[in-house]
Write an enzyme that holds these catalytic residues in place. Structure first.
Site, mmCIF file in Angstrom:
data_model
loop_
_atom_site.group_PDB
_atom_site.id
_atom_site.type_symbol
_atom_site.label_atom_id
_atom_site.label_comp_id
_atom_site.label_asym_id
_atom_site.label_seq_id
_atom_site.Cartn_x
_atom_site.Cartn_y
_atom_site.Cartn_z
ATOM 1 N N SER A 207 0.862 -1.149 0.060
ATOM 2 C CA SER A 207 0.034 0.033 -0.088
ATOM 3 C C SER A 207 0.597 1.361 0.113
ATOM 4 C CB SER A 207 -0.868 0.139 1.328
ATOM 5 O OG SER A 207 0.057 0.004 2.470
ATOM 6 N N SER A 221 1.889 -2.708 10.612
ATOM 7 C CA SER A 221 2.406 -3.080 8.922
ATOM 8 C C SER A 221 3.729 -3.735 8.974
ATOM 9 C CB SER A 221 2.279 -1.562 8.446
ATOM 10 O OG SER A 221 2.872 -1.713 7.179
ATOM 11 N N SER A 222 3.756 -4.415 7.760
ATOM 12 C CA SER A 222 5.199 -4.915 7.429
ATOM 13 C C SER A 222 5.513 -4.445 6.084
ATOM 14 C CB SER A 222 5.178 -6.452 7.487
ATOM 15 O OG SER A 222 5.413 -6.922 8.917
ATOM 16 N N ARG A 421 -7.717 -5.389 -8.188
ATOM 17 C CA ARG A 421 -8.734 -5.561 -7.588
ATOM 18 C C ARG A 421 -9.922 -4.599 -8.256
ATOM 19 N NH1 ARG A 421 -8.510 -4.678 -1.622
ATOM 20 N NH2 ARG A 421 -8.233 -2.566 -2.465
ATOM 21 N N TYR A 482 1.138 -15.056 2.160
ATOM 22 C CA TYR A 482 0.370 -14.139 1.586
ATOM 23 C C TYR A 482 -0.664 -14.824 0.638
ATOM 24 C CZ TYR A 482 -0.930 -9.180 0.337
ATOM 25 O OH TYR A 482 -1.750 -8.104 -0.010
#
Lengths: 570, 570
Positions: A207, A221-222, A421, A482
């Site tokens: 993101s 977050s990572s 998406r 993921y």
């Protein structure tokens, strides 16, 4: 809408004019048809939704309250404007995008406030708490866990506190490698200001272009290079958090930038992941690094997933310290090859005759091979040596290097995935992601059982679905998987989505994984929190929230439900 | 006293028969005379105190309560025995040792319970909470922050829960490098069981021989090799914590061993450092490593402190990853040279003619030089390469390597330091430690100002005192400085100690350091907590404790005072 802050488009990811295109990727349409039964040639995209069709209930904010806030932040920086309220209603999860496109806005915030500095945040917070208003902090708006939306039945005024004006690099302590940065800084803001002085934060989540430092901290977050730079919890040392002030006591919670400390339960680690429930993060002091002399991402192929994971595991245990270790399963590898453009050298290699010939000579099957990316950063000699150490392990597990071509491609495309998406939504199909971390001993089991659970869910709702995965982060004791899944909607998009999403989340828990590795909890993952950290773990967290925010003014009922309404979330 | 658990001697560190000896260290007596004005030849040690002189108030535990616990853990494992109660009254801080030697036992626990497994812990906890009893968990008893003692005015029954029978390695997940270990395991227990299977935890605090896994977690411990293995917060992944059970809800808080997770505020990081206030830690799943092929500690000399710190800072920022980076200031270097034994090769080098000649040739001053230890672990090639990288940086800052001799010495002596404190106490002198972590940019300033603050404090109480320091741990963004101070007591030992200790702690805070790096908060450091993490930080922590332990049964009034009595600690 204030001129100072740019938002993503209200109905989708990113900015107007950028999107995913398939016509230049010859393998893509056949791939999609085979994977989810969608014929791109005969499925024209819908037009973007019209904002005129969106209906929002009248703001509950009284003119007096709006005007009291205007006296703090200036009239330009408080608004009940419809577009502003819609932009701040949701994040960008699949559920969010389906709802906003369908004009399903049950509860928009009543007003949006854009503070310009910490003092204004304090005064807004105090005014809001005094008026028993709900405050929901807003960074880049990229959240996909439902952390940003007001609860549908909230009867109090809801204020969305947009941090977008607070995006400055305040200072770098160059001797210590520590930078003070305002919480509203988006990824590019922050890397640009650091980069101009020769530094980097090294935090690059998917993101990145539309998420903020404060949001990263609030959701744990990572980034893609966290093997080297650490997760945000490792990166953040100092914090400023605004909480309600009271007579004689400042509302500013200050955690000083100490490298490590033994001062009781970590308040820093309570703020990280708190999604606004403990107060408003206004700035952080973060560990930064000088931009490395060398930074390369190399591609590798493995004959199959098990071999690739065994290699990743051995790398994690070895003396090698690559900056990125990533491997796609066979399905995602197929997807990557299918989304390649014709013109690129690597793609010729992969899609043309070179790869098939090579694989035949090795006895590999095209349906089994897995594409991996491994990054090396640091001084020239260090990067070279790390690659040598890794190459040896890759070879031991039957893998082979294919040079920097795919790595360059990966680097170029790494922030584009979210646009896909919207591309699918435009064509009546769902595409979403979910991720989990687990010990190495559970990686293969979790991978296979999540795929099986998703396929069972697809069968249950009677659709042709697709799920693929990559290992995105590795640690000494485990990794993050993921998953990306897609299917064409039937009659009940959100109902169908729930069946699939729930099956995946439950399989995470049942196979020794966390409910989330870097997307937070919000509303989306809250139902599994108790299974992840036990009833007593939830009780401790709930106790913290209720003690610290007795009036339930700070993003209430996110992460865990209030005691009053446990059934709603759990 | 139960036969299953061995304790340290009630009046001092370690076990009978081990102690510090000076007669074989020719430089030691002159050093001590010069440093604190104590003539070891004319200051004969006092005899060990006699246990008969110790008076303890009668136990408040009713026979019925004792018997109810006996039915849970067995009659052999619950006791109101005087020796047991005295052993469990204090840790081993200077204040603790002064008090116990002087028969100052204001409030001993009323009974000691030795549970044999997690289920027994749960039943003991439930019985204690039902009877409104205070529970203080006890590991190895090495605590130096006042975390173990009952508050003097506690009117309820106080139960010391000794975890010493729970010391098994339960399981190793060899694929993930994760070991499940019971919380009561002491350092040697744990390394022996791991080592037998080829693994190591790599956590070696000074207290290693007499501290427990549960204690390390409860106080946020750091080991000497944490540059490589991490602090205990990095090492601990999974946790079992027993909290009160209630109808239908298990009291067992379980954090599963996930490498990294994004599930809200970290409950794991609330347990770490909680000093018993959130429940009883019964086991942990910790990151373990295969015993490295190579493990060496090398000695280096630097011309002065500033040059040495500059080198350490550059090493921390570089691509090199040594397992230990440690440097003593000039005073501590003088002390190390003075405590060397004659017979060792290195000591001949240091104390004989080699070092002076060498220094003269380099233009170094004996009063300025600083001794450093740097460790290298991993595969043969890795360790060699790390040393090469480090040696280059050392040379750049004017330092020089002196081989493995001092490193071997350091390794042999590293757990002996606490015995020195008893040696001094036996002769009417104080010796104690205090440590702080800070950004690199503050290291020199903090070092100098702490030394100045201590010297001012010595002047204030009119004694000749001594303070020395080493950098014990380094991080990308900063380091830990560990101070050791000593002085001969005047008329008011604890009053004098307070003046010095307070001056040092205040200087930590005033110069950008934490109040503690790895010794916890307890009672000793609580007065500075607010200055360290701000009023709001303390409010958040207090809120957590009060919400989670509304009856104040779990080691109450440690870390932060209860709301009812803020003045007492703050």
């Amino acid at each position: 809408m204030t001129d100072d802050v740019q938002h993503m488009k209200w109905w989708g990811w990113g900015v107007d004019g950028v999107g995913f295109h398939w016509q230049d990727k010859p393998g893509f349409a056949p791939f999609v048809e085979q994977a989810v039964g969608l014929d791109l040639h005969t499925a024209p995209p819908v037009d973007p939704p019209s904002f005129d069709d969106i209906t929002v209930a009248a703001s509950l904010a009284s003119p007096a309250f709006v005007s009291s806030l205007a006296s703090i932040v200036g009239a330009d920086h408080v608004t009940t404007d419809k577009l502003d309220r819609v932009v701040h209603t949701y994040g960008k999860s699949l559920r969010d995008l389906v709802r906003v496109r369908a004009n399903l806005i049950e509860r928009a915030p009543d007003l949006v406030v854009y503070p310009g500095d910490e003092d204004e945040v304090q005064r807004v917070v105090d005014a809001a708490v005094a008026a028993d208003v709900v405050i929901i902090p807003f960074g880049g708006g990229s959240n996909i866990a439902g952390s940003l939306e007001p609860r549908a039945d909230e009867t109090r005024v809801v204020l969305s506190l947009d941090m977008g004006r607070m995006r400055e690099l305040i200072d770098i302590d160059e001797e210590s490698g520590l930078a003070r940065i305002q919480a509203g800084a988006l990824g590019p803001d922050l890397e640009q200001q650091l980069g101009a002085r020769g530094w980097t934060l090294g935090h690059f989540p998917d993101s990145f272009t539309h998420s903020s430092l404060g949001g990263w901290i609030a959701t744990r977050s990572s980034g893609m290079q966290s093997d080297k730079y650490g997760d945000i919890a490792d990166i953040v040392r100092g914090l400023h958090v605004v909480r309600p002030s009271s007579a004689g006591v400042s509302g500013l919670l200050v955690i000083r930038p100490i490298p490590s400390s033994s001062t009781g339960p970590s308040v820093r680690e309570m703020i990280v992941g708190s999604e606004g429930r403990l107060g408003i993060i206004t700035e952080a002091t973060v560990v930064v690094h000088r931009i490395p002399a060398k930074r390369d991402v190399y591609g590798y192929f493995f004959p199959n997933w098990e071999a690739g994971i065994a290699a990743m595991e051995e790398i994690a245990e070895s003396d090698a310290t690559p900056s990125i270790t990533r491997i796609s399963d066979a399905r995602e590898t197929g997807f990557s090859l299918a989304t390649s453009k014709e013109r690129h050298g690597f793609d010729k290699f992969a899609a043309g005759t070179v790869l098939p010939t090579l694989m035949k000579s090795k006895g590999w099957k095209l349906d089994d091979i897995c594409l991996s990316f491994i990054g090396y950063e640091g001084g020239e000699a260090h990067a070279t040596r790390q690659k040598k150490l890794v190459d040896r392990i890759v070879k031991k597990h039957g893998g082979m290097g294919v040079g920097k071509g795919p790595g360059v491609l990966y680097d170029q495309k790494k922030f584009d995935t979210p646009y896909l998406r919207d591309f699918l939504l435009d064509r009546g199909a769902a595409g979403d992601v979910s991720e989990s971390a687990m010990p190495w001993s559970k990686v293969n089991q979790l991978h296979d059982n999540v795929v099986a659970a998703a396929e069972k869910a697809f069968d249950e709702i009677g659709i042709k679905g697709w799920i693929m995965s990559h290992m995105s982060h590795s640690y000494h004791s485990g990794a993050c998987l993921y998953f990306t899944f897609a299917f064409v909607f039937g009659k009940d998009p959100l109902g169908e989505y729930d069946v699939v999403k729930r099956a995946i989340q439950q399989a995470f828990i049942d196979n020794g994984g966390s409910l989330s590795h870097h997307h937070g909890v919000g509303l989306e993952h809250a139902p599994w929190l108790e299974q992840d950290i036990s009833s007593q773990g939830v009780a401790v967290m709930r106790g913290l929230f209720e003690a610290v925010d007795p009036g339930a003014n700070f993003n209430p009922r996110k992460i865990v439900a209030d005691l009053k309404e446990p059934a709603e979330v759990n």
